[in-house]
Design an enzyme around this catalytic site. Structure first.
Site, PDB file in Angstrom:
ATOM      1  N   ASP A  25       0.834  -1.203   0.000  1.00 38.42           N
ATOM      2  CA  ASP A  25       0.000   0.000   0.000  1.00 38.42           C
ATOM      3  C   ASP A  25       0.868   1.254   0.000  1.00 38.42           C
ATOM      4  O   ASP A  25       1.968   1.246   0.556  1.00 38.42           O
ATOM      5  CB  ASP A  25      -0.895  -0.029   1.253  1.00 38.42           C
ATOM      6  CG  ASP A  25      -2.050   0.950   1.157  1.00 38.42           C
ATOM      7  OD1 ASP A  25      -2.297   1.491   0.057  1.00 38.42           O
ATOM      8  OD2 ASP A  25      -2.709   1.186   2.184  1.00 38.42           O
ATOM      9  N   HIS A  42       2.921   3.106  -8.881  1.00 37.36           N
ATOM     10  CA  HIS A  42       2.798   1.657  -9.078  1.00 37.36           C
ATOM     11  C   HIS A  42       4.042   1.101  -9.777  1.00 37.36           C
ATOM     12  O   HIS A  42       4.556   0.052  -9.436  1.00 37.36           O
ATOM     13  CB  HIS A  42       1.562   1.338  -9.920  1.00 37.36           C
ATOM     14  CG  HIS A  42       0.275   1.758  -9.287  1.00 37.36           C
ATOM     15  ND1 HIS A  42      -0.028   1.484  -7.980  1.00 37.36           N
ATOM     16  CD2 HIS A  42      -0.803   2.442  -9.777  1.00 37.36           C
ATOM     17  CE1 HIS A  42      -1.240   1.981  -7.694  1.00 37.36           C
ATOM     18  NE2 HIS A  42      -1.715   2.570  -8.772  1.00 37.36           N
ATOM     19  N   LEU A 136      11.360 -20.511  -3.793  1.00 37.62           N
ATOM     20  CA  LEU A 136      10.275 -19.710  -3.196  1.00 37.62           C
ATOM     21  C   LEU A 136       9.025 -19.911  -4.036  1.00 37.62           C
ATOM     22  O   LEU A 136       9.097 -19.928  -5.263  1.00 37.62           O
ATOM     23  CB  LEU A 136      10.644 -18.219  -3.219  1.00 37.62           C
ATOM     24  CG  LEU A 136       9.577 -17.239  -2.712  1.00 37.62           C
ATOM     25  CD1 LEU A 136       9.540 -17.225  -1.186  1.00 37.62           C
ATOM     26  CD2 LEU A 136       9.829 -15.812  -3.214  1.00 37.62           C
TER      27      LEU A 136
HETATM   28  C1  FPP Z   1      -1.871   0.138  -3.400  1.00 34.50           C
HETATM   29  O1  FPP Z   1      -1.416   1.466  -3.442  1.00 34.50           O
HETATM   30  C2  FPP Z   1      -1.284  -0.659  -4.453  1.00 34.50           C
HETATM   31  C3  FPP Z   1      -1.949  -1.212  -5.495  1.00 34.50           C
HETATM   32  C4  FPP Z   1      -3.391  -1.049  -5.714  1.00 34.50           C
HETATM   33  C5  FPP Z   1      -1.274  -1.986  -6.524  1.00 34.50           C
HETATM   34  C6  FPP Z   1      -0.082  -2.803  -6.132  1.00 34.50           C
HETATM   35  C7  FPP Z   1       0.694  -2.960  -7.352  1.00 34.50           C
HETATM   36  C8  FPP Z   1       2.030  -2.887  -7.470  1.00 34.50           C
HETATM   37  C9  FPP Z   1       2.951  -2.751  -6.341  1.00 34.50           C
HETATM   38  C10 FPP Z   1       2.575  -2.912  -8.831  1.00 34.50           C
HETATM   39  C11 FPP Z   1       3.486  -3.981  -9.165  1.00 34.50           C
HETATM   40  C12 FPP Z   1       3.055  -5.321  -8.721  1.00 34.50           C
HETATM   41  C13 FPP Z   1       3.415  -6.421  -9.361  1.00 34.50           C
HETATM   42  C14 FPP Z   1       3.130  -7.744  -8.773  1.00 34.50           C
HETATM   43  C15 FPP Z   1       4.096  -6.347 -10.649  1.00 34.50           C
HETATM   44  P1  FPP Z   1      -2.483   2.626  -3.554  1.00 34.50           P
HETATM   45  O2  FPP Z   1      -2.602   2.979  -4.997  1.00 34.50           O
HETATM   46  O3  FPP Z   1      -3.760   2.224  -2.912  1.00 34.50           O
HETATM   47  O4  FPP Z   1      -1.773   3.751  -2.753  1.00 34.50           O
HETATM   48  P2  FPP Z   1      -2.454   4.943  -1.917  1.00 34.50           P
HETATM   49  O5  FPP Z   1      -3.227   4.286  -0.810  1.00 34.50           O
HETATM   50  O6  FPP Z   1      -1.293   5.729  -1.439  1.00 34.50           O
HETATM   51  O7  FPP Z   1      -3.333   5.693  -2.878  1.00 34.50           O
END
Ligand code: FPP
Length: 248
Positions: A25, A42, A136
């Site tokens: 997050d 992201h 893993l």
């Molecule tokens: C939450 O941050 C994160 C996500 C919704 C996406 C997680 C995805 C990645 C880390 C990209 C790469 C992953 C892989 C497996 C290639 P948020 O957007 O909710 O952040 P915020 O709460 O600060 O708005």
């Protein structure tokens, strides 16, 4: 402390969690703090995914489960959904050779029928290419929701009962567990959530029943293996009781 300083501490402190689950997050906040569009948060998060996997392999975690895209994430603006799908495709293309080399076996778990064809075939391709890796097991939870998973499991068991394959009395914890995406895997021992939030957000509702939680203040794009190691050291200090009294 550096990972090289933390590793011996972990080795001296007892068992490493077999299964670590992570709610990644804070990508959006990381981008906003820098005046960047959310999708760049992201994208930066991909580096953290890489470093966390390497750290997990080095410390001896057996299973790493990452919440990459939730069923709720489908409701984000279409540009963000398509940026995330594009990123999953990029990840699958760019990382497959390296993951294979590291012995990481990738599994994609979630409602994959909701993915567009390109994303689905890219993520299925990485699972295929890494099959047999024994360093893993990496579960990428994509289009995943804990409630949806339980509904699917209930439906599957109901159909088996209706078909006469299963008696209603045989619907027990083992039967439910066997109908989840994570069938056959041990439950996560440790749940890490980054960016300081204290919510489960529909993640592994059944499987996290007894997990220890570690809330890290670090935003996901800044998360590195030393943060994973700090979470593991925190885990090693806990006394796990599974609802029982402490041992004498
Ligand atoms: C939450 O941050 C994160 C996500 C919704 C996406 C997680 C995805 C990645 C880390 C990209 C790469 C992953 C892989 C497996 C290639 P948020 O957007 O909710 O952040 P915020 O709460 O600060 O708005």
């Amino acid at each position: 402390m550096t990972p090289d300083e933390l590793l011996p501490q972990i080795r001296a402190s007892g068992d490493v969690p077999r299964h670590v689950a992570v709610i990644m997050d804070g990508n959006g906040r990381w981008a906003r703090q820098r005046g960047l569009p959310r999708h760049l948060g992201h994208r930066e998060g991909m580096k953290s995914v890489r470093d966390t996997i390497e750290g997990a392999v080095d410390v001896g975690v057996e299973i790493l489960t990452l919440y990459a895209f939730s069923t709720e994430n489908w409701a984000r603006p279409p540009q963000e959904v398509s940026a995330l799908m594009g990123l999953l495709q990029l990840y699958a293309r760019k990382e497959r050779a390296e993951l294979r080399k590291q012995g990481v076996e990738v599994h994609i778990l979630g409602e994959l029928e909701r993915l567009d064809d390109r994303t689905r075939s890219a993520v299925e391709g990485i699972a295929e290419a890494t099959r047999g890796g024994d360093a893993l097991r990496l579960n990428l939870m994509i289009s995943y929701g804990g409630r949806e998973e339980l509904v699917r499991a209930a439906r599957e068991l109901a159909l088996r009962v209706a078909a006469g394959e299963l008696d209603a009395d045989e619907v027990d914890e083992e039967a439910v567990e066997g109908a989840l995406f994570t069938a056959g895997l041990p439950d996560p021992d440790l749940l890490i959530r980054t960016s300081g939030e204290r919510r489960l957000s529909n993640f592994l509702l059944w499987q996290l029943a007894y997990a220890e939680w570690h809330i890290s203040p670090v935003l996901w794009p800044d998360f590195r293996r030393e943060d994973l190691y700090a979470a593991i050291l925190d885990f090693q200090r806990r006394e796990r009781r599974f609802g029982r009294v402490p041992s004498p």
